[in-house]
Design a protein around this motif. Structure first.
Motif, PDB file in Angstrom:
ATOM      1  N   GLU A 168       0.834  -1.195   0.000  1.00  0.00           N
ATOM      2  CA  GLU A 168       0.000   0.000   0.000  1.00  0.00           C
ATOM      3  C   GLU A 168       0.869   1.246   0.000  1.00  0.00           C
ATOM      4  O   GLU A 168       2.007   1.234   0.481  1.00  0.00           O
ATOM      5  N   ILE A 169       0.312   2.319  -0.551  1.00  0.00           N
ATOM      6  CA  ILE A 169       0.953   3.635  -0.512  1.00  0.00           C
ATOM      7  C   ILE A 169       0.216   4.464   0.529  1.00  0.00           C
ATOM      8  O   ILE A 169      -0.991   4.680   0.425  1.00  0.00           O
ATOM      9  N   LEU A 170       0.934   4.917   1.557  1.00  0.00           N
ATOM     10  CA  LEU A 170       0.342   5.662   2.663  1.00  0.00           C
ATOM     11  C   LEU A 170       0.813   7.117   2.616  1.00  0.00           C
ATOM     12  O   LEU A 170       2.027   7.385   2.600  1.00  0.00           O
ATOM     13  N   ILE A 171      -0.145   8.026   2.567  1.00  0.00           N
ATOM     14  CA  ILE A 171       0.133   9.463   2.628  1.00  0.00           C
ATOM     15  C   ILE A 171      -0.479   9.970   3.933  1.00  0.00           C
ATOM     16  O   ILE A 171      -1.697   9.897   4.123  1.00  0.00           O
ATOM     17  N   ARG A 172       0.362  10.483   4.835  1.00  0.00           N
ATOM     18  CA  ARG A 172      -0.104  10.935   6.146  1.00  0.00           C
ATOM     19  C   ARG A 172       0.186  12.420   6.315  1.00  0.00           C
ATOM     20  O   ARG A 172       1.265  12.896   5.944  1.00  0.00           O
ATOM     21  N   ILE A 173      -0.782  13.108   6.911  1.00  0.00           N
ATOM     22  CA  ILE A 173      -0.615  14.514   7.278  1.00  0.00           C
ATOM     23  C   ILE A 173      -0.968  14.635   8.753  1.00  0.00           C
ATOM     24  O   ILE A 173      -2.132  14.412   9.137  1.00  0.00           O
ATOM     25  N   ASP A 174       0.014  14.938   9.588  1.00  0.00           N
ATOM     26  CA  ASP A 174      -0.183  15.081  11.031  1.00  0.00           C
ATOM     27  C   ASP A 174      -0.152  16.553  11.413  1.00  0.00           C
ATOM     28  O   ASP A 174       0.654  17.339  10.872  1.00  0.00           O
ATOM     29  N   ASP A 175      -1.045  16.942  12.353  1.00  0.00           N
ATOM     30  CA  ASP A 175      -1.012  18.302  12.876  1.00  0.00           C
ATOM     31  C   ASP A 175      -0.953  18.248  14.390  1.00  0.00           C
ATOM     32  O   ASP A 175      -1.024  17.178  14.994  1.00  0.00           O
ATOM     33  N   ASP A 176      -0.784  19.397  15.024  1.00  0.00           N
ATOM     34  CA  ASP A 176      -0.724  19.489  16.480  1.00  0.00           C
ATOM     35  C   ASP A 176      -1.917  20.269  17.031  1.00  0.00           C
ATOM     36  O   ASP A 176      -1.823  20.922  18.064  1.00  0.00           O
ATOM     37  N   ALA A 189     -12.108   7.970  -5.865  1.00  0.00           N
ATOM     38  CA  ALA A 189     -11.915   7.827  -7.305  1.00  0.00           C
ATOM     39  C   ALA A 189     -10.667   7.007  -7.624  1.00  0.00           C
ATOM     40  O   ALA A 189     -10.592   6.371  -8.675  1.00  0.00           O
ATOM     41  N   GLU A 190      -9.696   7.000  -6.719  1.00  0.00           N
ATOM     42  CA  GLU A 190      -8.474   6.207  -6.911  1.00  0.00           C
ATOM     43  C   GLU A 190      -8.622   4.782  -6.375  1.00  0.00           C
ATOM     44  O   GLU A 190      -7.683   3.996  -6.459  1.00  0.00           O
ATOM     45  N   GLY A 191      -9.794   4.477  -5.798  1.00  0.00           N
ATOM     46  CA  GLY A 191      -9.993   3.155  -5.232  1.00  0.00           C
ATOM     47  C   GLY A 191      -9.314   2.968  -3.897  1.00  0.00           C
ATOM     48  O   GLY A 191      -9.075   1.832  -3.474  1.00  0.00           O
ATOM     49  N   GLY A 192      -8.998   4.086  -3.215  1.00  0.00           N
ATOM     50  CA  GLY A 192      -8.326   4.011  -1.929  1.00  0.00           C
ATOM     51  C   GLY A 192      -9.262   4.302  -0.772  1.00  0.00           C
ATOM     52  O   GLY A 192     -10.474   4.374  -0.916  1.00  0.00           O
ATOM     53  N   THR A 193      -8.680   4.474   0.412  1.00  0.00           N
ATOM     54  CA  THR A 193      -9.440   4.777   1.621  1.00  0.00           C
ATOM     55  C   THR A 193      -8.851   6.011   2.293  1.00  0.00           C
ATOM     56  O   THR A 193      -7.646   6.269   2.216  1.00  0.00           O
ATOM     57  N   PHE A 194      -9.722   6.750   2.977  1.00  0.00           N
ATOM     58  CA  PHE A 194      -9.330   7.962   3.670  1.00  0.00           C
ATOM     59  C   PHE A 194      -9.767   7.844   5.119  1.00  0.00           C
ATOM     60  O   PHE A 194     -10.948   7.596   5.404  1.00  0.00           O
ATOM     61  N   LEU A 195      -8.825   7.997   6.040  1.00  0.00           N
ATOM     62  CA  LEU A 195      -9.097   7.809   7.458  1.00  0.00           C
ATOM     63  C   LEU A 195      -8.627   9.023   8.248  1.00  0.00           C
ATOM     64  O   LEU A 195      -7.616   9.654   7.918  1.00  0.00           O
ATOM     65  N   LEU A 196      -9.389   9.303   9.303  1.00  0.00           N
ATOM     66  CA  LEU A 196      -9.020  10.340  10.266  1.00  0.00           C
ATOM     67  C   LEU A 196      -8.899   9.693  11.636  1.00  0.00           C
ATOM     68  O   LEU A 196      -9.730   8.863  12.011  1.00  0.00           O
ATOM     69  N   ALA A 197      -7.880  10.068  12.376  1.00  0.00           N
ATOM     70  CA  ALA A 197      -7.674   9.495  13.709  1.00  0.00           C
ATOM     71  C   ALA A 197      -6.946  10.504  14.577  1.00  0.00           C
ATOM     72  O   ALA A 197      -6.070  11.255  14.098  1.00  0.00           O
ATOM     73  N   ASN A 198      -7.309  10.545  15.853  1.00  0.00           N
ATOM     74  CA  ASN A 198      -6.620  11.392  16.814  1.00  0.00           C
ATOM     75  C   ASN A 198      -5.338  10.703  17.252  1.00  0.00           C
ATOM     76  O   ASN A 198      -5.343   9.518  17.606  1.00  0.00           O
ATOM     77  N   ARG A 199      -4.252  11.474  17.247  1.00  0.00           N
ATOM     78  CA  ARG A 199      -2.966  10.908  17.640  1.00  0.00           C
ATOM     79  C   ARG A 199      -2.852  10.840  19.160  1.00  0.00           C
ATOM     80  O   ARG A 199      -3.349  11.730  19.859  1.00  0.00           O
ATOM     81  N   CYS A 253      -4.792   6.002   1.911  1.00  0.00           N
ATOM     82  CA  CYS A 253      -4.236   4.683   1.621  1.00  0.00           C
ATOM     83  C   CYS A 253      -4.611   4.294   0.191  1.00  0.00           C
ATOM     84  O   CYS A 253      -5.792   4.197  -0.138  1.00  0.00           O
ATOM     85  N   LEU A 254      -3.589   4.070  -0.648  1.00  0.00           N
ATOM     86  CA  LEU A 254      -3.790   3.691  -2.040  1.00  0.00           C
ATOM     87  C   LEU A 254      -3.105   2.354  -2.300  1.00  0.00           C
ATOM     88  O   LEU A 254      -2.124   2.012  -1.637  1.00  0.00           O
TER      89      LEU A 254
END
Length: 442
Positions: free
Chosen positions: A361-369, A412-422, A432-433
């Protein structure tokens, strides 16, 4: 469990099960009827043979003296029939309806046995035996036994095996015919999946009249849906074009405002209106034709977006490979990453962008504070026009379409999008692609 299994069986499987049950029932009933008829024929044949054997044995024993009859009985014994001689008279046994019928058949074949007090008795065992006796002219008795061999069953099994051949041929032919009959329904199912991804597919009309009517209605419904989508897209494109023109004129007029504070406030309002317009067009697809997937370097695209934010003085970093090629809708994916970074900066002070390939899988993560999102509202924020101002800051810009646009682009890319609290605080947005077979340079 029973309902789940029933739901998992397709229409083809059910029709084949019905065909199998019908053919099996017909085979069982036909075999039973044939066996009944064969038993009648076999019983009649056995009666004739037994009658002939008894007449011969009775004649030979009657014509020889008593001292020679035991040896002569032994000579008359065969693999099929046992013959014994005895001067004693047996007790009269009760006759079952089946044996009485066979006794009448024997007498019909040899009427002379009628006066010999012929009697029959069934001896149960692994192989059923028919025993009996008849009286000789001098008053002594001839005892006999008839063995039932297993040849009848071997013959029955062989006959059933031969009957199975056309049955199997019928099942195979029925399977192929049912599969061919249901082919238009399979085409309709595949077309439905493709239409769900925005592709217009006209299904050829084939099959039975009911199936053709269904396909006709489906094609008409599909045409109406795509016509409505086209009208909406054209309307949004026209509205977007018409609104951009006055916004551009207002932006020019703002430059002529002498008061710098007023000019800055008006410029911010115009920028926000422009962002709202862009988000509406991006979500509803009214800004351009649908984007086609192309071979792109995802790592370079994400790094370029991060560099643009860094040029404007924002605290944004990128951690990942220098190159990662895959087939995606590059503009939509870039907009999704940009929206996530803007959210991270708006609700926090920095954004950490990472890209990695892991377990196919290809994972693209964006973390904020930032303050994160309440656990029970993580799914709610993905809906269009969702606003969670009580959880975030009050000065939220836009229409609440940012995350909805991201989810649409990822889908549209056939992937999944998730949100989670760190656990350490802040929010993590993860795309996730499916990883390509070859990522090119890395």
């Amino acid at each position: 469990m029973r309902w789940r299994l029933r739901g998992s069986i397709g229409l083809l499987g059910r029709l084949f099960a019905i065909l199998l049950a019908t053919v099996t029932l017909e085979f069982a009933v036909g075999t039973l009827i044939y066996e009944r008829a064969s038993q009648l024929s076999l019983q009649d044949d056995e009666a004739r043979r037994l009658a002939e054997h008894l007449v011969i044995a009775r004649k030979l024993l009657s014509e020889n003296p008593s001292r020679e009859r035991p040896a002569l009985s032994f000579q008359l014994t065969t693999d099929r029939y046992d013959v014994h001689w005895s001067p004693a008279a047996p007790p009269p046994p009760p006759l079952s309806p089946g044996l009485e019928r066979m006794r009448r058949q024997i007498i019909d074949w040899e009427p002379s046995l009628e006066k010999a007090s012929l009697w029959l008795r069934l001896t149960p065992g692994r192989h059923s035996e028919i025993n009996g006796g008849l009286r000789l002219p001098d008053g002594s008795w001839l005892y006999f036994g008839m063995h039932h061999s297993g040849g009848k069953w071997a013959f029955t099994i062989g006959r059933m095996g031969l009957a199975l051949i056309p049955m199997l041929a019928l099942l195979i032919a029925g399977w192929l015919l049912i599969r061919r009959t249901l082919a238009p329904l399979r085409d309709l199912t595949h077309a439905t999946h493709r239409i769900g991804r925005g592709v217009e597919v006209m299904v050829p009309e084939a099959g039975t009249s009911d199936v053709r009517n269904l396909i006709t209605a489906f094609n008409a419904m599909q045409a109406r849906i795509h016509r409505l989508i086209d009208e909406r897209t054209e309307t949004l494109a026209a509205v977007g074009h018409d609104l951009r023109t006055p916004l551009a004129r207002m932006q020019l007029r703002v430059e002529s405002v002498a008061d710098p504070d007023l000019r800055e406030a008006m410029s911010d309002d115009l920028d926000e209106m422009g962002e709202m317009l862009e988000s509406l067009l991006a979500y509803f697809g009214g800004d351009r034709e649908p984007e086609s997937p192309v071979r792109s370097d995802v790592a370079v695209s994400i790094a370029t977006v991060v560099d643009a934010f860094q040029d404007h003085g924002h605290d944004v970093t990128y951690d990942g490979p220098d190159h990662l090629e895959m087939t995606v809708r590059a503009l939509s994916l870039r907009r999704a990453v940009r929206n996530l970074i803007e959210n991270a900066l708006h609700y926090g002070h920095r954004a950490r962008v990472s890209l990695e390939r892991k377990d196919g899988e290809i994972l693209i993560r964006i973390d904020d504070d930032g303050p994160g999102i309440p656990r029970d509202r993580l799914e709610e924020v993905l809906r269009p026009f969702a606003r969670l101002d009580e959880a975030r800051q009050r000065n939220t810009r836009g229409l609440g379409l940012g995350l909805a646009i991201v989810q649409k682009a990822v889908a549209a890319e056939g992937g999944t999008f998730l949100l989670a609290n760190r656990p350490e605080g802040g929010l993590r947005a993860e795309i996730c692609l499916a990883a390509p077979r070859s990522t090119g340079r890395g």
